[in-house]
Motif scaffolding. Sequence first.
Motif, short mmCIF file in Angstrom:
data_model
loop_
_atom_site.label_atom_id
_atom_site.label_comp_id
_atom_site.label_asym_id
_atom_site.label_seq_id
_atom_site.Cartn_x
_atom_site.Cartn_y
_atom_site.Cartn_z
N PRO A 2 -12.58 12.78 44.95
CA PRO A 2 -12.39 13.86 43.99
C PRO A 2 -13.59 14.05 43.06
CG PRO A 2 -11.09 11.96 43.35
CD PRO A 2 -11.70 11.65 44.68
N VAL A 3 -13.76 15.28 42.63
CA VAL A 3 -14.79 15.63 41.67
C VAL A 3 -14.18 15.52 40.27
CG1 VAL A 3 -16.21 17.54 40.80
CG2 VAL A 3 -15.91 17.23 43.26
N THR A 4 -14.88 14.86 39.36
CA THR A 4 -14.41 14.77 37.98
C THR A 4 -14.91 15.98 37.22
OG1 THR A 4 -14.39 12.37 38.03
CG2 THR A 4 -14.42 13.39 35.87
N MET A 5 -13.96 16.68 36.60
CA MET A 5 -14.31 17.90 35.87
C MET A 5 -13.77 17.79 34.44
SD MET A 5 -13.32 21.77 36.87
CE MET A 5 -13.56 23.12 35.75
N SER A 18 -12.20 25.77 38.16
CA SER A 18 -11.14 24.95 38.76
C SER A 18 -10.48 25.70 39.92
CB SER A 18 -10.11 24.59 37.70
OG SER A 18 -9.12 23.76 38.23
N LEU A 21 -12.87 25.82 42.96
CA LEU A 21 -12.89 24.55 43.67
C LEU A 21 -11.61 24.35 44.47
CD1 LEU A 21 -14.44 22.34 40.85
CD2 LEU A 21 -15.52 22.92 43.03
N ASP A 22 -10.48 24.69 43.87
CA ASP A 22 -9.18 24.55 44.54
C ASP A 22 -9.12 25.41 45.79
OD1 ASP A 22 -6.43 23.58 44.64
OD2 ASP A 22 -5.88 25.65 44.14
N VAL A 28 -9.94 17.83 42.60
CA VAL A 28 -10.51 17.77 41.25
C VAL A 28 -9.70 16.82 40.39
CG1 VAL A 28 -11.04 19.08 39.17
CG2 VAL A 28 -11.38 20.12 41.41
N SER A 30 -9.20 16.43 36.82
CA SER A 30 -9.43 17.22 35.61
C SER A 30 -9.17 16.38 34.36
CB SER A 30 -8.51 18.43 35.62
OG SER A 30 -8.75 19.23 34.51
#
Length: 49
Positions: A2-5, A18, A21-22, A28, A30
């Motif tokens: 996962p990407v940390t946002m 968001s 990306l989804d 993500v 979040s």
Amino acid sequence: MPVTMYQYPKCGTCRKASKWLDERGVEVNSIHIVENPPSKAELNKNLSK
């Protein structure tokens, strides 16, 4: 992976990012930036990548 946002949920730009990306299937992690701001060490770690 996962990407940390870090985001502010009321921010339109954050919501758009968001959603974008989804739509592309990016997972993500979040984090509410006001409630859980990144530490100085976390910022330095990410800047050095």
